[in-house]
Design an enzyme around this catalytic site. Structure first.
Site, PDB file in Angstrom:
ATOM      1  N   ASP A  14       0.735  -4.850   6.655  1.00 29.98           N
ATOM      2  CA  ASP A  14       0.382  -6.018   5.831  1.00 29.98           C
ATOM      3  C   ASP A  14      -0.285  -7.180   6.581  1.00 29.98           C
ATOM      4  OD1 ASP A  14       1.730  -4.397   4.071  1.00 29.98           O
ATOM      5  OD2 ASP A  14       3.177  -5.902   3.435  1.00 29.98           O
ATOM      6  N   LYS A 100       0.813  -0.506  -1.391  1.00 34.17           N
ATOM      7  CA  LYS A 100       2.157  -0.591  -1.962  1.00 34.17           C
ATOM      8  C   LYS A 100       2.239  -1.770  -2.922  1.00 34.17           C
ATOM      9  CE  LYS A 100       3.904  -2.958   2.177  1.00 34.17           C
ATOM     10  NZ  LYS A 100       4.392  -4.219   1.628  1.00 34.17           N
ATOM     11  N   CYS A 139       8.603  -7.049   5.193  1.00 32.66           N
ATOM     12  CA  CYS A 139       7.956  -5.737   5.110  1.00 32.66           C
ATOM     13  C   CYS A 139       8.043  -4.941   6.405  1.00 32.66           C
ATOM     14  CB  CYS A 139       6.518  -5.894   4.632  1.00 32.66           C
ATOM     15  SG  CYS A 139       6.442  -6.589   2.953  1.00 32.66           S
TER      16      CYS A 139
END
Length: 194
Positions: A14, A100, A139
């Protein structure tokens, strides 16, 4: 559980504009993760080892957004500038992208949650992952813990992660939790010497 370098993949978590300084959910100093991740991505690619990059790809009405009762401001909405990877991140040719959080009604902190990441790693013969990115306490933590639950050797690059730290110390607590779960904590210099 020590990883076998020959069967270990790099998972970049991310590193998107909305999680970088100035973004909707910017991690303080988050851009510091980019140079070590670039170095490791280059080294993994040069050695013929898999490089994968996860990204939040949210619809505009995602359940994690405050307007839908979630905890976060809108971020990483598909097609926006905030969704894009940080400009300084250099992903090698052939990097596998893992999206995701694509369903409005389901949150997904982990790169394994609702994706084919585990299947892709298995098909590539991977027994371990090296993880870095954003954010340590969300995350990265979820991806590392799910990697261990998948039976993988997991190494977390402590100099290539950054924490949100909504509660002071969240990042350090997340690293301790990952270590407790069997993750190896080390630096990018140890894995990918300059």
């Amino acid at each position: 559980m020590q990883p076998d370098p020959a069967t270990t993949a790099l998972v970049i978590v991310d590193v998107q504009n909305d999680f970088l300084p100035g973004g909707a959910l910017g991690v303080p100093g988050g851009d510091a993760v980019i140079p070590p991740l670039n170095r490791c991505a280059s080294a993994f690619a040069a050695a013929g080892r898999p490089v994968l990059a996860t990204r939040d790809r949210h619809p505009p009405d995602h359940c994690s957004f405050r307007a839908q009762g979630g905890p976060w401001p809108p971020h990483c909405v598909d097609g926006t500038e905030g969704f894009a990877f940080g400009a300084g991140l250099v992903l090698p040719e052939g990097t596998t992208l893992i999206d995701k959080g694509t369903r409005a009604d389901a949150d997904a902190y982990s790169g394994f949650d609702g994706t084919d990441l585990a299947a892709r790693l298995r098909s590539a013969g991977c027994t371990g992952i090296v993880v870095g990115g954003l954010a340590t306490d969300y995350c990265v933590r979820a991806t590392a813990l799910d990697g261990r639950a998948e039976g993988l050797a997991v190494t977390v690059l402590t100099d290539a992660v950054g924490a949100v730290d909504i509660q002071p110390g969240d990042g350090e607590r997340a690293l301790a939790e990952m270590a407790e779960a069997g993750c190896t904590l080390t630096t990018s210099e140890e894995i990918c010497p300059a």
